[in-house]
Design an enzyme around this catalytic site. Structure first.
Site, mmCIF file in Angstrom:
data_model
loop_
_atom_site.group_PDB
_atom_site.id
_atom_site.type_symbol
_atom_site.label_atom_id
_atom_site.label_comp_id
_atom_site.label_asym_id
_atom_site.label_seq_id
_atom_site.Cartn_x
_atom_site.Cartn_y
_atom_site.Cartn_z
ATOM 1 N N HIS A 18 -28.268 9.619 -6.034
ATOM 2 C CA HIS A 18 -27.536 8.525 -6.671
ATOM 3 C C HIS A 18 -26.681 8.994 -7.849
ATOM 4 O O HIS A 18 -25.852 8.241 -8.354
ATOM 5 C CB HIS A 18 -28.525 7.457 -7.143
ATOM 6 C CG HIS A 18 -27.962 6.072 -7.117
ATOM 7 N ND1 HIS A 18 -26.628 5.795 -6.883
ATOM 8 C CD2 HIS A 18 -28.542 4.850 -7.285
ATOM 9 C CE1 HIS A 18 -26.418 4.510 -6.928
ATOM 10 N NE2 HIS A 18 -27.558 3.903 -7.166
ATOM 11 N N ARG A 19 -26.873 10.220 -8.312
ATOM 12 C CA ARG A 19 -26.004 10.749 -9.366
ATOM 13 C C ARG A 19 -24.615 11.031 -8.826
ATOM 14 O O ARG A 19 -23.630 11.048 -9.586
ATOM 15 C CB ARG A 19 -26.599 12.030 -9.945
ATOM 16 C CG ARG A 19 -27.936 11.871 -10.640
ATOM 17 C CD ARG A 19 -28.529 13.207 -11.010
ATOM 18 N NE ARG A 19 -28.791 14.035 -9.839
ATOM 19 C CZ ARG A 19 -29.252 15.275 -9.877
ATOM 20 N NH1 ARG A 19 -29.484 15.852 -11.053
ATOM 21 N NH2 ARG A 19 -29.472 15.952 -8.765
#
Length: 441
Positions: free
Chosen positions: A414-415
């Site tokens: 998700h980064r």
């Protein structure tokens, strides 16, 4: 001259029978008037209960998890010299006038039985805070945010609040976790050393299992030792999110069976994995952020397409890599995956055959299951999990038709990747598998 004063819970409004979630002092501590003694929490709010007088703590009357109400005894304080000065403070407590009579009788005996609770300074709100950290002046946060922080193991004293009067919001906790992960903070199993600024890992429980019955001790295989350490690092370091979708592979399965019939004499067998690799390469070309790796604050976009696939072996899971998958046809991919899987089962894979992957596929289709969360193979940023296909009734606008549906579970970092991009990637991949002719477009 000194005397013992019992400090009780004052009027706390409409709250009744609230839980003690923190004890901020211990027996022997010297406290001052208005210093916070305990923190209580209801389903609506949390609050600190202050001292009405100063002195030395002689006995604790509560422990973590106790339910208290107005008038409940908190602790006993030995007041020296300054007792008259602090006397007006207990006035708001209705139960205080009855306190002087029992106090002298219970004072000598109380410290002994309560001494065992004195070392219990663990703060669930501070999430395994260090013993020497001052447990007072709690961060400004709601009970739900405190609970959220406890679940993530975040020390709220390390978090900067963005709400009114520096109130800590849930997004502040998420931002703190994201920052801690991006800086690479983690602790090995069994360590209690803080990691990532506010994280720490509890020691691994030591249990004598022989007390409960007969056991057998079996060492982990070399592959499981290596892969276990990598999986632990990847799960802790990478903020995983999984997007689940299904692909209609009715026509694709028919094509696969037809190709296998036509190539029966040659012995070459086409697997669904070969089609999956071909479709994944097309999806990576359309969404290049999935074919990337994080390098500090930079995203390294790769112009090559090396696809890893999880191979189940008697000794554990290994991930052979198909190099330059974009330059190979389905038949070549089928032959190479079969060859590499055979080498993996025999333990003959070379290190070079397991390196350089851009994206991995973990297929449990031959075993079962509907969905799962595959763990990303760092330094990759995504992995595709494939479960067992099944015939399902699908509405075509006029009626239900039997269609062979394949579950797709896409885990992503998700980064690097947001939810919308992951949903598009999975939907596009499902579309390619539903109509494989789109591959040539």
């Amino acid at each position: 001259m000194s005397n013992i004063v019992e400090i009780k819970v004052p009027d706390i409004g409409d709250f009744d029978s609230v839980e003690v979630i923190e004890i901020l002092v211990a027996v022997g501590d010297k406290i001052e008037a208005e210093q916070s003694l305990i923190t209580v929490e209801s389903d609506k709010a949390s609050m600190e209960i202050p001292a009405s007088v100063g002195g030395v703590v002689k006995a604790l009357k509560v422990k973590l998890g106790d339910k208290v109400s107005q008038g409940s005894e908190i602790l006993e304080v030995e007041v020296t010299g300054g007792a008259p000065k602090a006397a007006p403070a207990p006035a708001p407590e209705p139960a205080e006038p009855a306190a002087p009579a029992p106090a002298p009788v219970s004072a000598p005996a109380a410290p002994a039985p309560m001494a065992s609770s004195a070392p219990d300074r663990t703060s669930p709100t501070a999430a395994f805070a260090e013993a020497d950290m001052p447990l007072r002046n709690l961060p400004h946060a709601s009970p739900s945010v405190r609970h959220f922080a406890r679940e993530l193991g975040v020390n709220l004293s390390q978090v900067t609040g963005s709400g009114p009067k520096n109130r800590i919001m849930a997004d502040d906790v998420r931002a703190y976790v994201k920052q801690a992960l991006s800086t690479g903070g983690t602790s090995p199993v069994g360590s209690t050393v803080p990691a990532g600024g506010g994280f720490s890992v509890l020691g691994w429980p030591k249990v004598d299992f022989t007390k409960f019955g007969e056991i057998e001790s079996k060492p982990l295989s070399r592959i499981k030792k290596i892969s276990g350490a990598n999986l632990h690092r990847n799960w802790v370091m990478i903020p995983h999110v999984t997007n689940n979708d299904v692909a209609d592979i009715t026509e694709l399965e028919a094509l696969r069976q037809q190709l296998n019939v036509e190539n029966k004499k040659s012995g070459a067998k086409v697997t669904m994995l070969a089609f999956l690799i071909k479709a994944v390469v097309a999806a990576l070309k359309k969404y290049p952020e999935f074919n990337a790796s994080l390098d500090g604050d930079n995203l390294v976009l790769k112009r090559y397409f090396h696809i890893g696939f999880a191979a189940d072996t008697p000794n554990g899971l290994v991930v052979p890599v198909i190099r330059d998958a974009d330059k190979k046809g389905v038949m070549e991919l089928a032959a190479e995956t079969s060859e590499l899987a055979g080498l993996a089962r025999e333990g003959k894979l070379s290190p070079s055959q397991m390196q350089g992957g851009c994206f991995s596929i973990s297929s449990l289709g031959g075993i079962g299951g509907t969905d799962f969360t595959p763990i990303i193979n760092a330094p990759e940023v995504a992995i595709l999990g494939v479960s067992r296909s099944a015939m399902q009734p699908v509405w075509d606008g006029k009626g239900f038709q039997p269609r062979l549906m394949l579950p797709l579970s896409l885990s992503y970092d998700h980064r690097v990747i947001d939810g919308a991009a992951a949903a598009r990637f999975n939907a596009y991949l499902a579309g390619l598998l539903a109509d494989f002719r789109r591959i040539i477009l």
